[in-house]
Design a protein around this motif. Structure first.
Motif, PDB file in Angstrom:
ATOM      1  N   ALA A 129       0.837  -1.203   0.000  1.00 42.07           N
ATOM      2  CA  ALA A 129       0.000   0.000   0.000  1.00 42.07           C
ATOM      3  C   ALA A 129       0.870   1.251   0.000  1.00 42.07           C
ATOM      4  O   ALA A 129       0.594   2.224  -0.710  1.00 42.07           O
ATOM      5  CB  ALA A 129      -0.920  -0.010   1.214  1.00 42.07           C
ATOM      6  N   ARG A 130       1.914   1.216   0.810  1.00 42.51           N
ATOM      7  CA  ARG A 130       2.829   2.364   0.864  1.00 42.51           C
ATOM      8  C   ARG A 130       3.461   2.609  -0.506  1.00 42.51           C
ATOM      9  O   ARG A 130       3.540   3.756  -0.982  1.00 42.51           O
ATOM     10  CB  ARG A 130       3.915   2.102   1.909  1.00 42.51           C
ATOM     11  N   ALA A 131       3.907   1.536  -1.164  1.00 40.42           N
ATOM     12  CA  ALA A 131       4.535   1.673  -2.475  1.00 40.42           C
ATOM     13  C   ALA A 131       3.577   2.273  -3.493  1.00 40.42           C
ATOM     14  O   ALA A 131       3.970   3.102  -4.331  1.00 40.42           O
ATOM     15  CB  ALA A 131       5.033   0.311  -2.949  1.00 40.42           C
ATOM     16  N   MET A 132       2.319   1.882  -3.422  1.00 36.30           N
ATOM     17  CA  MET A 132       1.332   2.408  -4.371  1.00 36.30           C
ATOM     18  C   MET A 132       1.030   3.880  -4.102  1.00 36.30           C
ATOM     19  O   MET A 132       0.857   4.682  -5.027  1.00 36.30           O
ATOM     20  CB  MET A 132       0.062   1.554  -4.312  1.00 36.30           C
ATOM     21  N   LEU A 133       0.986   4.263  -2.823  1.00 33.33           N
ATOM     22  CA  LEU A 133       0.786   5.674  -2.484  1.00 33.33           C
ATOM     23  C   LEU A 133       1.970   6.520  -2.961  1.00 33.33           C
ATOM     24  O   LEU A 133       1.795   7.612  -3.511  1.00 33.33           O
ATOM     25  CB  LEU A 133       0.601   5.822  -0.968  1.00 33.33           C
ATOM     26  N   VAL A 134       3.169   6.006  -2.744  1.00 38.00           N
ATOM     27  CA  VAL A 134       4.359   6.728  -3.181  1.00 38.00           C
ATOM     28  C   VAL A 134       4.385   6.857  -4.703  1.00 38.00           C
ATOM     29  O   VAL A 134       4.713   7.923  -5.257  1.00 38.00           O
ATOM     30  CB  VAL A 134       5.630   6.019  -2.670  1.00 38.00           C
ATOM     31  N   ALA A 135       4.012   5.773  -5.390  1.00 36.02           N
ATOM     32  CA  ALA A 135       3.990   5.816  -6.854  1.00 36.02           C
ATOM     33  C   ALA A 135       2.994   6.852  -7.358  1.00 36.02           C
ATOM     34  O   ALA A 135       3.263   7.588  -8.327  1.00 36.02           O
ATOM     35  CB  ALA A 135       3.653   4.436  -7.412  1.00 36.02           C
ATOM     36  N   ALA A 136       1.845   6.928  -6.698  1.00 34.78           N
ATOM     37  CA  ALA A 136       0.835   7.916  -7.096  1.00 34.78           C
ATOM     38  C   ALA A 136       1.349   9.333  -6.868  1.00 34.78           C
ATOM     39  O   ALA A 136       1.157  10.231  -7.704  1.00 34.78           O
ATOM     40  CB  ALA A 136      -0.449   7.676  -6.316  1.00 34.78           C
ATOM     41  N   ALA A 137       2.021   9.555  -5.735  1.00 34.10           N
ATOM     42  CA  ALA A 137       2.565  10.879  -5.445  1.00 34.10           C
ATOM     43  C   ALA A 137       3.664  11.247  -6.436  1.00 34.10           C
ATOM     44  O   ALA A 137       3.734  12.387  -6.926  1.00 34.10           O
ATOM     45  CB  ALA A 137       3.091  10.910  -4.015  1.00 34.10           C
ATOM     46  N   ALA A 138       4.521  10.289  -6.740  1.00 35.06           N
ATOM     47  CA  ALA A 138       5.617  10.544  -7.679  1.00 35.06           C
ATOM     48  C   ALA A 138       5.082  10.911  -9.059  1.00 35.06           C
ATOM     49  O   ALA A 138       5.602  11.809  -9.731  1.00 35.06           O
ATOM     50  CB  ALA A 138       6.515   9.309  -7.771  1.00 35.06           C
ATOM     51  N   GLU A 139       4.028  10.222  -9.453  1.00 38.05           N
ATOM     52  CA  GLU A 139       3.428  10.491 -10.763  1.00 38.05           C
ATOM     53  C   GLU A 139       2.817  11.880 -10.812  1.00 38.05           C
ATOM     54  O   GLU A 139       2.993  12.629 -11.781  1.00 38.05           O
ATOM     55  CB  GLU A 139       2.371   9.420 -11.047  1.00 38.05           C
ATOM     56  N   GLN A 140       2.107  12.261  -9.765  1.00 36.71           N
ATOM     57  CA  GLN A 140       1.444  13.569  -9.752  1.00 36.71           C
ATOM     58  C   GLN A 140       2.442  14.704  -9.554  1.00 36.71           C
ATOM     59  O   GLN A 140       2.339  15.762 -10.188  1.00 36.71           O
ATOM     60  CB  GLN A 140       0.376  13.611  -8.661  1.00 36.71           C
ATOM     61  N   LYS A 148       5.580  14.530 -10.275  1.00 33.73           N
ATOM     62  CA  LYS A 148       6.617  14.420 -11.304  1.00 33.73           C
ATOM     63  C   LYS A 148       8.022  14.461 -10.693  1.00 33.73           C
ATOM     64  O   LYS A 148       8.890  15.249 -11.089  1.00 33.73           O
ATOM     65  CB  LYS A 148       6.447  15.513 -12.364  1.00 33.73           C
ATOM     66  N   VAL A 149       8.197  13.598  -9.682  1.00 32.21           N
ATOM     67  CA  VAL A 149       9.495  13.463  -9.025  1.00 32.21           C
ATOM     68  C   VAL A 149       9.810  11.975  -8.908  1.00 32.21           C
ATOM     69  O   VAL A 149       8.917  11.129  -8.952  1.00 32.21           O
ATOM     70  CB  VAL A 149       9.500  14.121  -7.623  1.00 32.21           C
ATOM     71  N   PRO A 150      11.067  11.614  -8.756  1.00 35.39           N
ATOM     72  CA  PRO A 150      11.414  10.198  -8.581  1.00 35.39           C
ATOM     73  C   PRO A 150      10.817   9.637  -7.293  1.00 35.39           C
ATOM     74  O   PRO A 150      10.855  10.291  -6.234  1.00 35.39           O
ATOM     75  CB  PRO A 150      12.941  10.202  -8.514  1.00 35.39           C
ATOM     76  N   ALA A 151      10.276   8.437  -7.380  1.00 37.42           N
ATOM     77  CA  ALA A 151       9.683   7.808  -6.198  1.00 37.42           C
ATOM     78  C   ALA A 151      10.711   7.634  -5.087  1.00 37.42           C
ATOM     79  O   ALA A 151      10.372   7.716  -3.896  1.00 37.42           O
ATOM     80  CB  ALA A 151       9.083   6.455  -6.578  1.00 37.42           C
ATOM     81  N   GLY A 152      11.971   7.420  -5.450  1.00 35.81           N
ATOM     82  CA  GLY A 152      13.012   7.216  -4.455  1.00 35.81           C
ATOM     83  C   GLY A 152      13.290   8.431  -3.602  1.00 35.81           C
ATOM     84  O   GLY A 152      13.934   8.325  -2.552  1.00 35.81           O
ATOM     85  N   GLU A 153      12.819   9.599  -4.023  1.00 34.27           N
ATOM     86  CA  GLU A 153      13.033  10.824  -3.252  1.00 34.27           C
ATOM     87  C   GLU A 153      11.889  11.113  -2.283  1.00 34.27           C
ATOM     88  O   GLU A 153      11.943  12.082  -1.528  1.00 34.27           O
ATOM     89  CB  GLU A 153      13.208  12.012  -4.204  1.00 34.27           C
ATOM     90  N   ILE A 154      10.858  10.278  -2.331  1.00 34.24           N
ATOM     91  CA  ILE A 154       9.681  10.506  -1.484  1.00 34.24           C
ATOM     92  C   ILE A 154       9.811   9.703  -0.195  1.00 34.24           C
ATOM     93  O   ILE A 154      10.228   8.546  -0.201  1.00 34.24           O
ATOM     94  CB  ILE A 154       8.394  10.115  -2.239  1.00 34.24           C
ATOM     95  N   THR A 155       9.459  10.326   0.904  1.00 31.24           N
ATOM     96  CA  THR A 155       9.458   9.651   2.208  1.00 31.24           C
ATOM     97  C   THR A 155       8.035   9.614   2.753  1.00 31.24           C
ATOM     98  O   THR A 155       7.180  10.415   2.365  1.00 31.24           O
ATOM     99  CB  THR A 155      10.362  10.381   3.211  1.00 31.24           C
ATOM    100  N   VAL A 156       7.804   8.682   3.660  1.00 28.55           N
ATOM    101  CA  VAL A 156       6.499   8.566   4.317  1.00 28.55           C
ATOM    102  C   VAL A 156       6.744   8.417   5.814  1.00 28.55           C
ATOM    103  O   VAL A 156       7.576   7.604   6.238  1.00 28.55           O
ATOM    104  CB  VAL A 156       5.688   7.362   3.799  1.00 28.55           C
ATOM    105  N   SER A 157       6.023   9.183   6.594  1.00 26.08           N
ATOM    106  CA  SER A 157       6.160   9.094   8.044  1.00 26.08           C
ATOM    107  C   SER A 157       4.861   9.528   8.704  1.00 26.08           C
ATOM    108  O   SER A 157       4.317  10.589   8.381  1.00 26.08           O
ATOM    109  CB  SER A 157       7.311   9.978   8.531  1.00 26.08           C
TER     110      SER A 157
END
Length: 755
Positions: free
Chosen positions: A149-160, A162-171
């Motif tokens: 679920a976390r990976a899918m949320l990050v992927a959605a954020a990265a897509e919207q 327009k940044v690399p998913a690897g730069e996104i954090t979740v906390s």
């Protein structure tokens, strides 16, 4: 109307119709927008074609749904196991929330319906809760669900963004991209995340233990505490349906008795009584009964008590407890079916330097949960809905369908909280479910089409429930001149729990029910010459697993005999065990930790007029290792007080340390009641005890000081609901011997110390 805390429910036109509604994932998404996530495991494969779909069409490719993330930022964990006080809801939520990086405050838990295809317990082979398997079965499944679920949320954020998913954090439920200073809640990306492909299993990366923020911490207060405190928690007794009738039953006082005649006139004269219905016995499963249907529980009970029933006891079980134990002891003197063998015990026991023989008696025990058995059945022409503190979903669903002439999928089981169980609601024969559905079927045949809530009084539970089987252990053991155990023979006599049930083919092998001999046949003590034999007695008395099953009696017999051998060898009981367990590191760890924390080997403080003693025991059950040291005081009149219990437990990864401690404490209290005072006895086939006045639990003022020490471990998690119970009995018994030199071999202790 009561609700789970934070739960949104959809009501029928009549708001009292359904106190709990499990909203479908598709319906939830269509009405509120959100992400409903299932993770594929086992034989069902997820494909990219199925994964890349819109939020509204997510259901077809998520066969195992464990998470629901709403547009309102709520995170709902779907719990496939029953919450009956053991902390399962909290443990499951912790596992998923850890990998999701959710804020614990935004997480709630919803009970899963009966659906073995989605919610099977792989360790049981069906959907159900028992054997301390919940965390062992679900820990990777729930963590994978959260991580996906976390990976899918990050992927959605990265897509919207327009940044690399690897730069996104979740906390703590917040998704962030530091460089752009963008952040969002889960709810803001729930709908778009539902359109992301479900990550392949091999692509899911779980956290390292060093990165845990929830698992193993005290940052996860229980998810059921608030609702159980403020009264919003839903138990079966809280379920109210339009037009519902309550049934209270008069059961045959002896197993095998039938109904000879019934005078219903006085019962029907009670205002509010609607009908009286005969419920014949299902041989080997339920007792014959007569049910009174009424507008409420009190009226139904008054009507039940007014019935005049003549029972035919020609085929009933009529033995008393004294006769039962005479028969058991006679069998214990004869060779039985071999359950385990090492070396040559018979030869080793011919001429030992020292020989010890002992016979132990263990009575029948009631589970005695605080909430007696109950069940709500709403039977229609082509469907049935059951509300219940459901512990054996798959078996109960199948059995109910068979009774009602329906297909299993036509029977919906809605799981609600249970006020304890200790094994009782996991009936191997679905006995109270059989009774409730049989009653509903009989009522419908008489034209009564209302939903029915079947309610057992505590007396019904104690006098007619399923019991922990009685057992006799006859042990012969020998020592050589150096104090080493040369041979051991155990003969056990009791009823098989599995025989005659659907589980017999899985649990009985070569005539041996493993649950009868577990803890003896598989002992980890280095005893080179060992023989374990079993006599399985065919009595019609209904028996069932009771908190820690066979370990309840085997641990007591094993650990008190080991202690007796240690004293006979002139050795310290801890040192004696250490030698026998030198190749068992996890046993040794809890043994030494309990000894250290208890001050083993140091004098106990003196108490005027009392003799004091300290005893130890160590035992493995359900893949969890527990050692306990008990300290006792005994006054001049033989009155025993358990002052302190120090417990060391190795349950692998401790998901919720507070829950682990609570379960050890509760298990110790439960075990103390069993050894000190609880027993079910029979007089000509009828149970003597009726309620907590004569089947006594431990009172608050009798509870000792308890210290629980958890062994840090990276091993996979194992169960804690049961393993604390078996060890306290022998620890106390060994402490009694240390204090006054007397061995207690017949349970409960009762007044044996004052005799």
């Amino acid at each position: 109307m009561k609700r789970f805390a934070g739960q949104t429910t959809k009501q029928d036109d009549d708001s009292t119709r359904a106190p709990l509604i499990n909203v479908s994932r598709r319906g939830f998404l269509q009405t509120s927008g959100g992400l409903a996530l299932g993770i594929c495991f086992g034989p069902v494969a997820c494909t990219s074609e199925k994964a890349a779909v819109s939020a509204a069409d997510i259901a077809p490719f998520v066969p195992n749904a464990f998470l629901r993330i709403g547009a309102d930022n709520s995170v709902t964990v779907i719990a496939k196991f029953l919450e009956m006080g053991q902390g399962t809801f909290t443990g499951l939520a912790t596992l998923a929330a850890e990998e999701l990086d959710a804020d614990w405050a935004q997480v709630s838990v919803e009970a899963a319906p009966a659906d073995a295809k989605k919610y099977a317990n792989a360790l049981l082979g069906a959907q159900g809760t028992g054997g301390s398997t919940a965390m062992a079965d679900a820990h990777l499944q729930m963590r994978n669900a959260g991580a996906s679920a976390r990976a899918m949320l990050v992927a959605a954020a990265a897509e919207q963004w327009k940044v690399p998913a690897g730069e996104i954090t979740v906390s703590k439920g917040v998704i962030r991209h530091a460089a752009s200073r963008k952040e969002a809640s889960f709810g803001q990306f729930a709908e778009s995340a539902a359109k992301q492909p479900v990550p392949a299993a091999e692509a899911i990366k779980l956290k390292e233990p060093k990165d845990f923020t929830l698992i193993g911490t005290t940052a996860t207060p229980r998810k059921d505490s608030k609702a159980k405190t403020d009264g919003t928690a839903i138990f079966t007794q809280d379920v109210q349906l339009p037009g519902m009738l309550v049934a209270v039953l008069a059961h045959a006082p002896k197993w095998g008795a039938t109904i000879k005649s019934v005078d219903e006139s006085a019962a029907r004269a009670v205002a509010g009584v609607v009908d009286v219905i005969r419920v014949d016995a299902v041989p080997g499963t339920t007792r014959a009964a007569v049910a009174v249907l009424a507008k409420n529980t009190w009226v139904a009970k008054q009507g039940r008590d007014a019935l005049v029933i003549e029972w035919d006891e020609a085929a009933a079980f009529t033995k008393g407890s004294a006769e039962i134990f005479r028969e058991f002891k006679a069998l214990a003197g004869k060779p039985g079916t071999v359950a385990a063998t090492r070396g040559d015990a018979a030869a080793a026991l011919k001429k030992p330097a020292k020989a010890i023989e002992a016979v132990y008696e263990f009575p029948y025990l009631s589970h005695a949960p605080m909430e007696p058995l109950n069940c709500v059945v709403d039977l229609k022409a082509d469907s049935c809905t059951i509300w219940n503190g459901e512990q054996f979903h798959t078996i109960d669903q199948q059995v109910s369908a068979g009774i009602l002439g329906l297909k299993p999928e036509q029977v919906t089981i809605k799981q609600v909280y249970a006020g304890g169980s200790f094994g009782r609601r996991a009936s191997s024969k679905s006995d109270f479910i059989v009774e409730a559905t049989s009653l509903a079927k009989a009522a419908r045949a008489k034209g009564v089409e209302a939903p029915i809530k079947m309610v057992w009084m505590r007396e019904d539970d104690l006098r007619g429930g399923y019991y922990r089987p009685a057992f006799v252990h006859a042990i012969k053991a020998g020592l050589d001149r150096d104090g080493k155990v040369t041979g051991w023979q155990s003969r056990l006599v009791g009823q098989s729990i599995a025989k005659g049930t659907p589980l017999e083919q899985y649990m009985v092998h070569n005539g041996v029910d493993h649950t009868s001999v577990e803890g003896v046949s598989d002992t980890r003590y280095a005893i080179d010459n060992l023989q374990v034999e079993l006599h399985s007695v065919d009595y019609p008395l209904p028996v069932l697993w009771w908190r820690s099953v066979g370990h309840t009696h085997s641990a007591y017999a094993m650990e008190t005999m080991i202690d007796e051998l240690a004293h006979a060898a002139g050795q310290d009981p801890v040192a004696f065990r250490r030698t026998l367990l030198e190749k068992q590191p996890r046993h040794l760890k809890v043994l030494e930790l309990a000894a250290e924390k208890s001050g083993w080997g140091t004098p106990l403080p003196e108490v005027a007029g009392k003799k004091r003693g300290r005893g130890i025991a160590v035992h493995e059950s359900f893949n969890t290792f527990v050692a306990e040291v008990a300290e006792v005081s005994i006054d001049a009149d033989g009155q025993l007080k358990v002052d302190r219990v120090v417990c060391a437990v190795d349950c692998g990864l401790a998901i919720n340390p507070d829950v682990v401690r609570a379960q050890m404490e509760g298990g110790i209290g439960y075990g103390l009641a069993a050894i000190l005072k609880s027993e079910i006895t029979f007089d000509k086939g009828a149970v003597v005890q009726s309620n907590f006045a004569d089947y006594q639990p431990l009172r608050l003022n009798e509870m000792p000081v308890i210290e629980v020490h958890i062994v840090p471990s990276a091993e996979k998690p194992t169960g804690v609901g049961e393993p604390g119970t078996p060890v306290v009995g022998p620890a106390v018994a060994n402490a009694v011997f240390a204090a006054v030199g007397k061995r207690i071999r017949k349970l409960p202790f009762g007044n044996q110390l004052s005799a």
